[in-house]
Motif scaffolding. Structure first.
Motif, PDB file in Angstrom:
ATOM      1  N   SER A 147       2.336   0.742   1.319  1.00 21.21           N
ATOM      2  CA  SER A 147       1.571   1.785   2.006  1.00 21.21           C
ATOM      3  C   SER A 147       1.756   3.141   1.337  1.00 21.21           C
ATOM      4  CB  SER A 147       1.985   1.870   3.480  1.00 21.21           C
ATOM      5  OG  SER A 147       1.694   0.670   4.159  1.00 21.21           O
ATOM      6  N   MET A 148       2.956   3.369   0.770  1.00 24.12           N
ATOM      7  CA  MET A 148       3.208   4.617   0.063  1.00 24.12           C
ATOM      8  C   MET A 148       2.470   4.642  -1.275  1.00 24.12           C
ATOM      9  SD  MET A 148       6.782   6.049  -1.547  1.00 24.12           S
ATOM     10  CE  MET A 148       6.737   4.762  -2.817  1.00 24.12           C
ATOM     11  N   SER A 149       2.624   3.579  -2.045  1.00 24.97           N
ATOM     12  CA  SER A 149       1.970   3.489  -3.354  1.00 24.97           C
ATOM     13  C   SER A 149       1.990   2.047  -3.830  1.00 24.97           C
ATOM     14  CB  SER A 149       2.674   4.380  -4.383  1.00 24.97           C
ATOM     15  OG  SER A 149       2.154   4.145  -5.674  1.00 24.97           O
ATOM     16  N   ARG A 150       0.838   1.536  -4.173  1.00 21.20           N
ATOM     17  CA  ARG A 150       0.759   0.164  -4.683  1.00 21.20           C
ATOM     18  C   ARG A 150       1.178   0.085  -6.149  1.00 21.20           C
ATOM     19  NH1 ARG A 150      -5.321  -1.333  -3.803  1.00 21.20           N
ATOM     20  NH2 ARG A 150      -4.853  -0.230  -1.873  1.00 21.20           N
ATOM     21  N   HIS A 151       1.429   1.234  -6.775  1.00 18.39           N
ATOM     22  CA  HIS A 151       1.797   1.266  -8.185  1.00 18.39           C
ATOM     23  C   HIS A 151       3.310   1.316  -8.408  1.00 18.39           C
ATOM     24  CE1 HIS A 151      -2.433   1.922  -9.217  1.00 18.39           C
ATOM     25  NE2 HIS A 151      -2.456   2.846  -8.273  1.00 18.39           N
TER      26      HIS A 151
END
Length: 240
Positions: A147-151
């Motif tokens: 949810s914060m960053s998919r990377h």
């Protein structure tokens, strides 16, 4: 000069964190403010010993900006995660939080802005990192990180991490010396210090002697799980 020392005193005691600042998605550069799930701004946090060290480093380095981590060491416990973090911090392209934030398992309700403020300042091209091995056994952690960053890259200690992060190989034997008392290598000059540093008393403990028949049973038990891991990662670690 008086103003500068006053600012340093307040920041090292956690009061700077009480000033709410907008946090932006570093991947999309959107102007969406990120707060905790209940919409309340993060509360101030008093710094511990490791945090104070990182706060010193952030204040000393007034350049760059605080970003969400592009890589997180998630495990496993007692798998060498502290050693890995300390060794990676030698690299000039890595900046990391010294202590374990425990954001995605214990302090998620404090919100993403609170979490980002824990990170050190980084320049363009540097990687922001943190380490909390208990994320590996926290069922909510994967969804929260996504949810914060998919990377964000998740690191489990089992292979060559520098290759995984795309870092140039600059950490060599010259960064270490063998400590006769500890019985293992220590850092000559870790980040932010002019003195050598060794890992704590709980590190570097000798492995117990395990009977060969027990090792065979363990290998038989874990073999199918290892094969699934090889298929999932596309890499054979040769544990059989």
């Amino acid at each position: 000069m008086i103003i500068l020392f006053t600012y340093l005193f307040y920041c090292l005691n956690g009061y700077c964190d009480s000033l709410p600042r907008p946090v932006y998605d570093q991947q999309s550069n959107s102007q969406t403010r990120l707060t905790s799930s209940d919409g309340i701004a993060p509360s101030p946090r008093r710094l511990g010993a490791h945090d104070a060290h990182d706060a010193n480093m952030s204040i000393a380095n007034s350049f760059g900006s605080k970003k969400f981590p592009q890589a997180i060491i998630i495990g496993v416990k007692k798998g060498g995660t502290r050693a890995l973090l300390e060794f990676l911090r030698i690299h000039p392209d890595v900046r990391a939080v010294g202590s374990e934030p425990h954001f995605f398992d214990r302090f998620y309700d404090k919100g993403l802005e609170w979490y980002r403020n824990l990170m050190p300042r980084t320049l363009e091209g540097q990687i922001t990192m943190e380490k909390t091995p208990s994320y590996f056994i926290t069922k909510e952690a994967p969804r929260r990180v996504f949810s914060m960053s998919r990377h964000t890259k998740l690191i489990v200690v089992m292979g060559r991490v520098q290759d995984f992060l795309g870092l140039k190989r600059v950490v060599t034997d010259k960064h270490f010396y063998f400590n006769q008392t500890k019985g293992f290598p220590c850092l000559k000059k870790p980040e932010g210090s002019s003195r050598p540093r060794c890992l704590g008393k709980s590190k570097g403990r000798p492995h117990p002697q395990i009977p060969s028949e027990v090792l065979l049973r363990l290998r038989d038990f874990y073999r199918p799980f290892n094969l699934k891991l090889y298929q999932m990662t596309g890499h054979n670690f040769g544990w059989d």
